[in-house]
Design an enzyme around this catalytic site. Sequence first.
Site, PDB file in Angstrom:
ATOM      1  N   TYR A   8       1.423  23.854 -11.377  1.00  0.00           N
ATOM      2  CA  TYR A   8       1.886  22.471 -11.544  1.00  0.00           C
ATOM      3  C   TYR A   8       1.465  21.922 -12.905  1.00  0.00           C
ATOM      4  O   TYR A   8       2.244  21.280 -13.600  1.00  0.00           O
ATOM      5  CB  TYR A   8       1.334  21.579 -10.434  1.00  0.00           C
ATOM      6  CG  TYR A   8       1.774  21.975  -9.046  1.00  0.00           C
ATOM      7  CD1 TYR A   8       3.088  22.352  -8.796  1.00  0.00           C
ATOM      8  CD2 TYR A   8       0.880  21.976  -7.969  1.00  0.00           C
ATOM      9  CE1 TYR A   8       3.504  22.718  -7.519  1.00  0.00           C
ATOM     10  CE2 TYR A   8       1.278  22.337  -6.697  1.00  0.00           C
ATOM     11  CZ  TYR A   8       2.588  22.710  -6.475  1.00  0.00           C
ATOM     12  OH  TYR A   8       2.983  23.070  -5.215  1.00  0.00           O
TER      13      TYR A   8
HETATM   14  C1  LIG Z   1       1.696  28.268  -5.408  1.00  0.00           C
HETATM   15  C2  LIG Z   1       2.633  29.429  -5.201  1.00  0.00           C
HETATM   16  C3  LIG Z   1       3.880  28.942  -4.459  1.00  0.00           C
HETATM   17  C4  LIG Z   1       3.066  29.935  -6.587  1.00  0.00           C
HETATM   18  O1  LIG Z   1       3.890  31.064  -6.419  1.00  0.00           O
HETATM   19  P1  LIG Z   1       3.644  32.407  -7.256  1.00  0.00           P
HETATM   20  O2  LIG Z   1       4.847  33.245  -7.082  1.00  0.00           O
HETATM   21  O3  LIG Z   1       2.328  32.966  -6.900  1.00  0.00           O
HETATM   22  O4  LIG Z   1       3.585  31.779  -8.749  1.00  0.00           O
HETATM   23  P2  LIG Z   1       3.900  32.506 -10.130  1.00  0.00           P
HETATM   24  O5  LIG Z   1       3.721  33.966 -10.018  1.00  0.00           O
HETATM   25  O6  LIG Z   1       5.205  31.989 -10.621  1.00  0.00           O
HETATM   26  O7  LIG Z   1       2.747  31.957 -11.049  1.00  0.00           O
HETATM   27  C5  LIG Z   1       2.799  30.663 -11.518  1.00  0.00           C
HETATM   28  C6  LIG Z   1       1.544  30.361 -12.288  1.00  0.00           C
HETATM   29  O8  LIG Z   1       0.419  30.450 -11.441  1.00  0.00           O
HETATM   30  C7  LIG Z   1      -0.682  30.927 -12.196  1.00  0.00           C
HETATM   31  N1  LIG Z   1      -1.051  32.254 -11.709  1.00  0.00           N
HETATM   32  C8  LIG Z   1      -0.270  33.172 -11.116  1.00  0.00           C
HETATM   33  N2  LIG Z   1      -0.974  34.272 -10.811  1.00  0.00           N
HETATM   34  C9  LIG Z   1      -2.235  34.031 -11.216  1.00  0.00           C
HETATM   35  C10 LIG Z   1      -3.440  34.773 -11.160  1.00  0.00           C
HETATM   36  N3  LIG Z   1      -3.504  35.994 -10.622  1.00  0.00           N
HETATM   37  N4  LIG Z   1      -4.545  34.216 -11.659  1.00  0.00           N
HETATM   38  C11 LIG Z   1      -4.491  32.971 -12.210  1.00  0.00           C
HETATM   39  N5  LIG Z   1      -3.372  32.217 -12.283  1.00  0.00           N
HETATM   40  C12 LIG Z   1      -2.273  32.741 -11.794  1.00  0.00           C
HETATM   41  C13 LIG Z   1      -0.250  31.017 -13.594  1.00  0.00           C
HETATM   42  O9  LIG Z   1      -0.405  29.766 -14.222  1.00  0.00           O
HETATM   43  C14 LIG Z   1       1.196  31.330 -13.398  1.00  0.00           C
HETATM   44  O10 LIG Z   1       1.931  31.044 -14.497  1.00  0.00           O
HETATM   45  P3  LIG Z   1       2.235  32.143 -15.642  1.00  0.00           P
HETATM   46  O11 LIG Z   1       3.698  32.371 -15.498  1.00  0.00           O
HETATM   47  O12 LIG Z   1       1.860  31.441 -16.863  1.00  0.00           O
HETATM   48  O13 LIG Z   1       1.409  33.354 -15.360  1.00  0.00           O
HETATM   49  C15 LIG Z   1       1.988  30.575  -4.430  1.00  0.00           C
HETATM   50  O14 LIG Z   1       0.917  31.100  -5.178  1.00  0.00           O
HETATM   51  C16 LIG Z   1       1.496  30.185  -3.055  1.00  0.00           C
HETATM   52  O15 LIG Z   1       2.258  30.247  -2.098  1.00  0.00           O
HETATM   53  N6  LIG Z   1       0.201  29.798  -2.961  1.00  0.00           N
HETATM   54  C17 LIG Z   1      -0.409  29.468  -1.675  1.00  0.00           C
HETATM   55  C18 LIG Z   1       0.222  28.286  -1.026  1.00  0.00           C
HETATM   56  C19 LIG Z   1       0.148  27.050  -1.864  1.00  0.00           C
HETATM   57  O16 LIG Z   1      -0.896  26.699  -2.400  1.00  0.00           O
HETATM   58  N7  LIG Z   1       1.287  26.354  -1.953  1.00  0.00           N
HETATM   59  C20 LIG Z   1       1.388  25.124  -2.651  1.00  0.00           C
HETATM   60  C21 LIG Z   1       0.897  24.038  -1.762  1.00  0.00           C
HETATM   61  S1  LIG Z   1       0.964  22.493  -2.591  1.00  0.00           S
END
Ligand SMILES: CC(C)(COP(=O)(O)OP(=O)(O)OC[C@H]1O[C@@H](n2cnc3c(N)ncnc32)[C@H](O)[C@@H]1OP(=O)(O)O)[C@@H](O)C(=O)NCCC(=O)NCCS
Length: 182
Positions: free
Chosen positions: A151
């Site tokens: 975000y």
């Molecule tokens: C939040 C969520 C939807 C993001 O989906 P995702 O597919 O994992 O996200 P992305 O792979 O597109 O990563 C987005 C950003 O997250 C961060 N990120 C991703 N993997 C990471 C890692 N291993 N370590 C640190 N940061 C990381 C980075 O900022 C990344 O951006 P980048 O493109 O610059 O690397 C997912 O992680 C999730 O379901 N999390 C648990 C549930 C949750 O918290 N939902 C939101 C509730 S408000």
Amino acid sequence: MTQLQPARIQRLDADLMRDHLREALEIYGAAMGYPASVVDARYGHAASHTTRMGFQAVGAFDTEEVLIGFGYGYTTRPGQWWYDQVADALGRNRSRQWLRDTFELCEFHVRPDQQGMGIGRWLLGTLLDSVSHSRVVLSTPDNDTRAFRLYRSEGFVDLLRGHYFPGDARPFAVLGRALAPE
Ligand SMILES: CC(C)(COP(=O)(O)OP(=O)(O)OC[C@H]1O[C@@H](n2cnc3c(N)ncnc32)[C@H](O)[C@@H]1OP(=O)(O)O)[C@@H](O)C(=O)NCCC(=O)NCCS
């Protein structure tokens, strides 16, 4: 970042979202670490969300057409539980500024074994591209999570930090962002 796996992102209308609601809530439970009882109890709320004004949803599917991530939201409005809680905490002036003509990103989750591969950023971008509101707001656990970092890097700013919603012991951040005019 790991290389993005082949996947398809698709906008889901309310009917399609309801068709995929069970799978979506399984992802929600796995991503948030919630037990089955919490997931089951969420079904009725989630189904009712699909009928709200301004509802928009997106889903990510793998090459076998299995849902691996989703996001949805709707117009935030007085009388909705989340709106009323956040409006109260923001106060009148900031509520006027942030909660009018505003899309609430309600759920956004990627299956844990598919996280960190760019699917979440792709889902979020696709969802927000389909929204015609002036702003987007959301709440997320107030920790250094992947969601929080995503975000931030997408331009969300703090509206509230360390906010407690009734019935949840965790502090939350409420974040918001302006959306580009059409
Ligand atoms: C939040 C969520 C939807 C993001 O989906 P995702 O597919 O994992 O996200 P992305 O792979 O597109 O990563 C987005 C950003 O997250 C961060 N990120 C991703 N993997 C990471 C890692 N291993 N370590 C640190 N940061 C990381 C980075 O900022 C990344 O951006 P980048 O493109 O610059 O690397 C997912 O992680 C999730 O379901 N999390 C648990 C549930 C949750 O918290 N939902 C939101 C509730 S408000």
